[in-house]
Design a protein around this motif. Structure first.
Motif, mmCIF file in Angstrom:
data_model
loop_
_atom_site.group_PDB
_atom_site.id
_atom_site.type_symbol
_atom_site.label_atom_id
_atom_site.label_comp_id
_atom_site.label_asym_id
_atom_site.label_seq_id
_atom_site.Cartn_x
_atom_site.Cartn_y
_atom_site.Cartn_z
ATOM 1 N N SER A 105 -25.609 -46.716 9.484
ATOM 2 C CA SER A 105 -24.430 -45.838 9.511
ATOM 3 C C SER A 105 -24.171 -45.173 8.147
ATOM 4 N N TYR A 106 -24.757 -45.708 7.092
ATOM 5 C CA TYR A 106 -24.632 -45.108 5.765
ATOM 6 C C TYR A 106 -25.714 -44.056 5.507
ATOM 7 N N ASN A 107 -26.416 -43.673 6.569
ATOM 8 C CA ASN A 107 -27.464 -42.642 6.509
ATOM 9 C C ASN A 107 -28.689 -43.072 5.703
ATOM 10 N N PHE A 108 -28.917 -44.370 5.628
ATOM 11 C CA PHE A 108 -30.159 -44.858 5.036
ATOM 12 C C PHE A 108 -31.268 -44.831 6.092
ATOM 13 N N LEU B 266 -25.299 -56.088 10.985
ATOM 14 C CA LEU B 266 -25.606 -55.504 9.677
ATOM 15 C C LEU B 266 -26.619 -54.349 9.759
ATOM 16 N N PRO B 267 -27.724 -54.464 10.510
ATOM 17 C CA PRO B 267 -28.674 -53.333 10.553
ATOM 18 C C PRO B 267 -28.047 -52.046 11.077
ATOM 19 N N PHE C 213 -21.057 -55.738 1.132
ATOM 20 C CA PHE C 213 -22.118 -54.909 1.678
ATOM 21 C C PHE C 213 -21.720 -53.433 1.632
ATOM 22 N N HIS C 214 -20.492 -53.159 2.003
ATOM 23 C CA HIS C 214 -19.968 -51.786 1.961
ATOM 24 C C HIS C 214 -19.999 -51.248 0.528
ATOM 25 N N LEU C 215 -19.584 -52.079 -0.410
ATOM 26 C CA LEU C 215 -19.549 -51.674 -1.814
ATOM 27 C C LEU C 215 -20.934 -51.283 -2.313
ATOM 28 N N ILE C 216 -21.921 -52.116 -2.042
ATOM 29 C CA ILE C 216 -23.277 -51.849 -2.533
ATOM 30 C C ILE C 216 -23.875 -50.630 -1.848
ATOM 31 N N CYS C 217 -23.693 -50.540 -0.511
ATOM 32 C CA CYS C 217 -24.296 -49.428 0.226
ATOM 33 C C CYS C 217 -23.660 -48.090 -0.127
ATOM 34 N N GLN C 218 -22.382 -48.097 -0.403
ATOM 35 C CA GLN C 218 -21.693 -46.840 -0.660
ATOM 36 C C GLN C 218 -21.748 -46.418 -2.118
ATOM 37 N N GLN C 219 -21.606 -47.368 -3.037
ATOM 38 C CA GLN C 219 -21.444 -47.006 -4.444
ATOM 39 C C GLN C 219 -22.709 -47.166 -5.282
ATOM 40 N N HIS C 220 -23.650 -48.011 -4.859
ATOM 41 C CA HIS C 220 -24.789 -48.304 -5.729
ATOM 42 C C HIS C 220 -26.142 -47.924 -5.135
ATOM 43 N N LEU C 221 -26.389 -48.323 -3.917
ATOM 44 C CA LEU C 221 -27.724 -48.181 -3.344
ATOM 45 C C LEU C 221 -28.239 -46.739 -3.321
ATOM 46 N N PRO C 222 -27.424 -45.743 -3.015
ATOM 47 C CA PRO C 222 -27.954 -44.368 -3.000
ATOM 48 C C PRO C 222 -28.569 -43.928 -4.326
ATOM 49 N N TYR C 223 -28.105 -44.499 -5.441
ATOM 50 C CA TYR C 223 -28.549 -44.059 -6.759
ATOM 51 C C TYR C 223 -29.742 -44.857 -7.294
#
Length: 563
Positions: free
Chosen positions: A93-96, A87-88, A58-68
């Motif tokens: 916390s990733y500023n989404f 999880l929510p 989850f950390h990997l996707i939210c930090q490295q992929h989802l923003p783009y």
């Protein structure tokens, strides 16, 4: 032996269809230029289902992929259940924020019990121009004011077509208390809400385009009059809990109904009475699906009553004009006599399989209707043999059961969760037979469980969730020795999600340290005084990347999402 990367692009793209987007990202992204190119071809849009995901992924996707790729996400599933605790909160916390998902069409929210969080999510969705489907699943609403705000936010979603709201418990809440009108909602499915005539009137006035309405509980006063503008509704799926006169007044408002699925609880209506309702008020009805639960307080003349009931469904109206056939089963639970009458095929998801005192049908050949194919949730108790249930996903077994039962088990190809309820003296059971017939079984839950030797002998390639907590009435706390047995067992070794009672807090450290595949643990500890000290102690003794919290609905439960 050919290597996977040697396969032509067409075959690789075809194989991608069998993996969800989370699996694809974690497995292939950034391997090399070719795979990144193929992923960009495959992913015209993204569908992220974060159920059962590990915290690391989850950390990997939210930090490295989802923003783009956030503007290409079409569907999103956020869950706060026991496999992804908090999880929510971590998602935010990733500023989404949800309004950044500007092309989102499908949003599913699972097991979020904080209305403030739900209100934040739905408020942010109000500016999403393409959101058409919203699912709130197994959520908990306790505050009427905040819940009214939630409904207002949902009704302000400008493109919403389908809305599902599953209330975990039937609290006394007004479902709608606002003047907002949604002209787009066509399909509304709600669970565990109570409606009186005013509630329904307000609801239907606020959804003038509603075509399908599903409500699990409708309760109101006897002789209550309904005056509802429901001309747009063509399909109803409802549950009634007496009285008859109120139900009759209710149906007077649905003259355009062509499909009715209805469950009644301890309300006795024979075929002639149902015929009268249909002919007088539901003349356009084409599909009629009925389940009547009956209870007999006195054991005398039950068979005679049931024969009379069944015969009232053998008239030409039922058999020739509509070809609506029914079956009636009579069975004993404890000392109480119950019966259930249902149309064929049986279209409801839940079914109790137990030894029948009596069973008859208005149809000569039941096999042509494949009467068990719609059942997904099955409860088994006190039965000798088991017929074939091809689509069961959730199975609950109450022990003891005979050897004849175990030898009659057939394949449960779609079974994903199994709950075993033990009783004293029934611990020697051939449970492995059932596990061998369940290739997709994900979760195994033990109720009133005390003999760990059973677990140490069980094997299954698919089980990754073990639950000793939710159905353990007697709070059997695992000791150090029992934790060691669990760790060394085949199911313990592959376990990813564990729910358990523990003797003390050191057992948490013991399990996390030695169960290498563990992703989450939900536990109650005997030495927990339900204060801040316990959680603070865990923060000091576990890595800072772990998510550690108390369950706000069950304060004795500690929830840990392992990184």
């Amino acid at each position: 032996m050919a290597k996977f990367e040697w396969l032509p692009n067409e075959i690789l793209l075809e194989s991608f269809k069998y993996l969800d987007d989370v699996q694809l990202f974690c497995a292939y992204y950034s391997l090399n230029f070719r795979f990144d190119t193929l992923l960009s071809i495959h992913f015209q849009s993204y569908h992220f289902d974060f159920r059962s995901i590990s915290k690391q992924k989850f950390h990997l996707i939210c930090q490295q992929h989802l923003p783009y790729i956030i503007e290409q996400v079409k569907s999103l599933y956020l869950s706060n259940d026991d496999e992804t605790p908090n999880l929510p909160e971590i998602f935010y916390s990733y500023n989404f924020t949800l309004n950044k998902f500007s092309y989102l069409q499908y949003l599913s929210i699972d097991s979020i019990h904080c209305l403030s969080t739900l209100n934040r999510i739905t408020f942010e969705c109000r500016t999403i121009p393409y959101l058409t489907h919203l699912y709130l699943i197994k959520c908990d609403f306790k505050d009427q004011t905040k819940f009214s705000s939630l409904i207002e936010n949902i009704w302000n979603l400008s493109k919403l077509i389908l809305c599902q709201i599953d209330h975990r418990f039937p609290y006394e809440l007004k479902f709608t208390n606002n003047s907002i009108i949604s002209s787009t909602i066509k399909y509304l499915f709600v669970e565990n809400f109570q409606f009186n005539s005013d509630d329904l009137r307000n609801l239907f006035q606020s959804t003038p385009s509603l075509e399908q309405f599903h409500a699990s509980i409708i309760q109101h006063n006897e002789y209550e009059q309904f005056h509802i503008n429901s001309s747009s509704i063509c399909s109803l799926n409802i549950s009634f809990r007496k009285p008859f006169d109120s139900m009759l007044n209710f149906f007077k408002n649905f003259s355009n109904l062509n499909r009715l699925t209805i469950k009644t609880h301890y309300l006795y209506l024979n075929g002639n009475e149902w015929k009268k309702i249909i002919k007088n008020y539901l003349s356009k009805l084409e599909i009629f699906q009925l389940k009547m639960d009956l209870k007999f307080s006195h054991p005398k003349h039950i068979e005679e009553q049931l024969n009379e009931l069944l015969n009232s469904f053998r008239t030409s109206f039922w058999i020739k004009e509509h070809q609506w056939f029914v079956q009636c089963d009579w069975f004993l639970l404890g000392i109480t006599n119950y019966a259930v009458l249902y149309t064929l095929p049986y279209v409801f998801q839940e079914f109790i399989l137990t030894n029948k005192q009596w069973s008859k049908s208005t149809l000569i050949d039941n096999d042509q209707y494949q009467i068990y194919d719609h059942i997904t949730n099955l409860i088994i108790m006190n039965v000798g043999t088991i017929p074939y249930f091809r689509n069961v996903q959730h199975l609950k077994i109450n022990l003891p059961l005979t050897n004849h039962f175990w030898s009659s088990i057939r394949s449960f190809d779609r079974l994903i969760s199994l709950e075993i309820i033990f009783f004293q003296g029934c611990f020697s059971i051939p449970l492995q037979i059932l596990l061998d017939q369940s290739p997709r079984l994900h979760s195994l839950c033990f109720g009133n469980f005390s003999d760990l030797e059973i677990l140490t002998k069980l094997t299954s390639k698919s089980i990754v969730r073990l639950d000793f907590l939710k159905k353990n009435t007697y709070k059997k706390y695992f000791t150090n020795t029992q934790c060691s047995l669990l760790i060394r067992s085949p199911l313990g070794y592959q376990c990813k999600n564990l729910l358990i009672y523990l003797e003390n807090r050191m057992n948490i450290i013991q399990l996390i340290k030695n169960m290498n595949n563990l992703q989450s643990i939900i536990c109650q500890c005997k030495d927990d005084k339900l204060n801040d000290e316990f959680v603070q102690w865990l923060h000091r003794h576990l890595p800072s990347t772990y998510s550690i919290s108390r369950d706000l609905n069950q304060l004795s439960n500690i929830r840990i999402w392992i990184d």
